[in-house]
Design a protein around this motif. Structure first.
Motif, PDB file in Angstrom:
ATOM      1  N   THR A  74       0.870  -1.177   0.000  1.00 30.28           N
ATOM      2  CA  THR A  74       0.000   0.000   0.000  1.00 30.28           C
ATOM      3  C   THR A  74       0.907   1.227   0.000  1.00 30.28           C
ATOM      4  O   THR A  74       1.955   1.234   0.667  1.00 30.28           O
ATOM      5  CB  THR A  74      -0.879   0.007   1.275  1.00 30.28           C
ATOM      6  OG1 THR A  74      -1.743  -1.134   1.227  1.00 30.28           O
ATOM      7  CG2 THR A  74      -1.712   1.266   1.378  1.00 30.28           C
ATOM      8  N   VAL A 113       3.641  -6.418  10.872  1.00 31.68           N
ATOM      9  CA  VAL A 113       2.389  -5.815  10.389  1.00 31.68           C
ATOM     10  C   VAL A 113       1.792  -6.688   9.283  1.00 31.68           C
ATOM     11  O   VAL A 113       0.605  -7.063   9.321  1.00 31.68           O
ATOM     12  CB  VAL A 113       2.626  -4.373   9.892  1.00 31.68           C
ATOM     13  CG1 VAL A 113       1.430  -3.871   9.108  1.00 31.68           C
ATOM     14  CG2 VAL A 113       2.906  -3.454  11.068  1.00 31.68           C
ATOM     15  N   ALA A 114       2.620  -7.030   8.305  1.00 29.94           N
ATOM     16  CA  ALA A 114       2.125  -7.861   7.202  1.00 29.94           C
ATOM     17  C   ALA A 114       1.734  -9.251   7.711  1.00 29.94           C
ATOM     18  O   ALA A 114       0.684  -9.790   7.332  1.00 29.94           O
ATOM     19  CB  ALA A 114       3.180  -7.960   6.106  1.00 29.94           C
ATOM     20  N   GLU A 116       0.637 -10.095  10.552  1.00 32.98           N
ATOM     21  CA  GLU A 116      -0.637  -9.998  11.283  1.00 32.98           C
ATOM     22  C   GLU A 116      -1.806  -9.959  10.294  1.00 32.98           C
ATOM     23  O   GLU A 116      -2.834 -10.611  10.480  1.00 32.98           O
ATOM     24  CB  GLU A 116      -0.614  -8.739  12.159  1.00 32.98           C
ATOM     25  CG  GLU A 116      -1.677  -8.685  13.219  1.00 32.98           C
ATOM     26  CD  GLU A 116      -1.732  -9.946  14.071  1.00 32.98           C
ATOM     27  OE1 GLU A 116      -2.854 -10.385  14.344  1.00 32.98           O
ATOM     28  OE2 GLU A 116      -0.673 -10.496  14.443  1.00 32.98           O
TER      29      GLU A 116
HETATM   30  C1  COA Z   1       1.404  -4.843   4.836  1.00 28.35           C
HETATM   31  C2  COA Z   1       0.667  -3.693   4.157  1.00 28.35           C
HETATM   32  C3  COA Z   1       0.433  -4.072   2.697  1.00 28.35           C
HETATM   33  C4  COA Z   1      -0.686  -3.495   4.846  1.00 28.35           C
HETATM   34  O1  COA Z   1      -1.387  -2.518   4.093  1.00 28.35           O
HETATM   35  P1  COA Z   1      -2.489  -1.545   4.734  1.00 28.35           P
HETATM   36  O2  COA Z   1      -3.227  -0.939   3.603  1.00 28.35           O
HETATM   37  O3  COA Z   1      -1.868  -0.621   5.714  1.00 28.35           O
HETATM   38  O4  COA Z   1      -3.383  -2.635   5.479  1.00 28.35           O
HETATM   39  P2  COA Z   1      -4.817  -2.457   6.157  1.00 28.35           P
HETATM   40  O5  COA Z   1      -5.071  -1.028   6.521  1.00 28.35           O
HETATM   41  O6  COA Z   1      -5.819  -3.154   5.319  1.00 28.35           O
HETATM   42  O7  COA Z   1      -4.583  -3.281   7.500  1.00 28.35           O
HETATM   43  C5  COA Z   1      -4.478  -4.679   7.420  1.00 28.35           C
HETATM   44  C6  COA Z   1      -3.936  -5.225   8.724  1.00 28.35           C
HETATM   45  O8  COA Z   1      -2.548  -4.912   8.810  1.00 28.35           O
HETATM   46  C7  COA Z   1      -2.228  -4.689  10.169  1.00 28.35           C
HETATM   47  N1  COA Z   1      -1.771  -3.301  10.303  1.00 28.35           N
HETATM   48  C8  COA Z   1      -1.872  -2.298   9.409  1.00 28.35           C
HETATM   49  N2  COA Z   1      -1.252  -1.193   9.870  1.00 28.35           N
HETATM   50  C9  COA Z   1      -0.764  -1.522  11.083  1.00 28.35           C
HETATM   51  C10 COA Z   1       0.009  -0.827  12.059  1.00 28.35           C
HETATM   52  N3  COA Z   1       0.386   0.446  11.871  1.00 28.35           N
HETATM   53  N4  COA Z   1       0.372  -1.496  13.168  1.00 28.35           N
HETATM   54  C11 COA Z   1       0.008  -2.768  13.358  1.00 28.35           C
HETATM   55  N5  COA Z   1      -0.724  -3.489  12.467  1.00 28.35           N
HETATM   56  C12 COA Z   1      -1.102  -2.861  11.353  1.00 28.35           C
HETATM   57  C13 COA Z   1      -3.456  -4.941  10.984  1.00 28.35           C
HETATM   58  O9  COA Z   1      -3.463  -6.315  11.325  1.00 28.35           O
HETATM   59  C14 COA Z   1      -4.537  -4.635   9.977  1.00 28.35           C
HETATM   60  O10 COA Z   1      -5.739  -5.254  10.271  1.00 28.35           O
HETATM   61  P3  COA Z   1      -6.883  -4.464  11.131  1.00 28.35           P
HETATM   62  O11 COA Z   1      -7.255  -3.272  10.297  1.00 28.35           O
HETATM   63  O12 COA Z   1      -7.973  -5.470  11.234  1.00 28.35           O
HETATM   64  O13 COA Z   1      -6.230  -4.089  12.415  1.00 28.35           O
HETATM   65  C15 COA Z   1       1.450  -2.376   4.282  1.00 28.35           C
HETATM   66  O14 COA Z   1       1.852  -2.212   5.627  1.00 28.35           O
HETATM   67  C16 COA Z   1       2.659  -2.257   3.386  1.00 28.35           C
HETATM   68  O15 COA Z   1       2.554  -1.908   2.223  1.00 28.35           O
HETATM   69  N6  COA Z   1       3.845  -2.542   3.941  1.00 28.35           N
HETATM   70  C17 COA Z   1       5.093  -2.410   3.188  1.00 28.35           C
HETATM   71  C18 COA Z   1       5.207  -3.486   2.143  1.00 28.35           C
HETATM   72  C19 COA Z   1       5.015  -4.863   2.739  1.00 28.35           C
HETATM   73  O16 COA Z   1       5.514  -5.169   3.805  1.00 28.35           O
HETATM   74  N7  COA Z   1       4.288  -5.706   1.989  1.00 28.35           N
HETATM   75  C20 COA Z   1       4.046  -7.079   2.377  1.00 28.35           C
HETATM   76  C21 COA Z   1       5.188  -7.904   1.947  1.00 28.35           C
HETATM   77  S1  COA Z   1       5.008  -9.617   2.371  1.00 28.35           S
END
Ligand code: COA
Length: 151
Positions: A74, A113-114, A116
């Protein structure tokens, strides 16, 4: 926030690469995304489109009955607003409609975070690859989801 999830096109390449570069310490070169869009029949590439702006992206590979999440992010300005969950749900649902039964991915050990988020979809740890990431020798956690529900 009103956004749509649609297939990635070559016109999205610049924005997708920009997200990849700010999201990962080992980003893909632009030509890899291009290859996925033009030359890899297994590729399933989606973007989250917010008024023409790409705010999320995923590349997944459909291999027989398994959907492998290859890269997924994201935009940093739009984190924690449900975009990731919606994009993953869409990717899994669409793959299921194409016959996928299971899903698989690798995630850095430190990327809790991912991890989870994946756990919320039912992914469980199914293995580890020590020193998998060449920038810092970080361990990869292998996660798999049996019985794809598409939820
Ligand atoms: C992992 C990632 C894709 C999540 O995207 P996002 O759009 O923020 O996700 P969402 O808002 O839909 O949240 C999904 C879940 O992620 C977790 N999460 C998101 N932001 C969080 C934070 N700041 N702290 C803890 N958990 C968090 C929670 O479990 C959340 O679920 P919930 O809303 O029921 O609590 C994003 O953090 C990202 O792009 N990270 C960098 C790239 C990466 O790591 N990609 C995955 C590679 S395997």
């Amino acid at each position: 926030m009103s956004y749509s999830i649609r297939k990635m096109t070559l016109a999205d390449l610049e924005q997708v690469v920009a997200i990849d570069q700010v999201s990962f310490s080992l980003p893909w070169p632009a030509r890899s995304f291009q290859f996925e869009l033009t030359d890899n029949p297994a590729s399933r590439c989606w973007v989250v489109d917010l008024d023409g702006r790409v705010v999320g992206m995923v590349v997944a590979w459909l291999i027989v009955d398994e959907i492998h999440i290859a890269t997924f992010a994201t935009h940093p300005d739009f984190l924690n607003q449900g975009i990731g969950k919606n994009l993953l749900a869409h990717t899994l649902k669409s793959a299921k409609e194409e016959g996928a039964l299971t899903s698989f991915l690798e995630v850095r050990e430190g990327n809790t975070v991912a991890q989870e988020m994946y756990r919320k979809f039912g992914f469980v740890e199914s293995g580890r690859r020590e020193g998998y990431y060449r920038d810092n020798d970080e361990t990869a956690i292998l996660m798999s989801l049996k019985n794809l529900s598409g939820e």
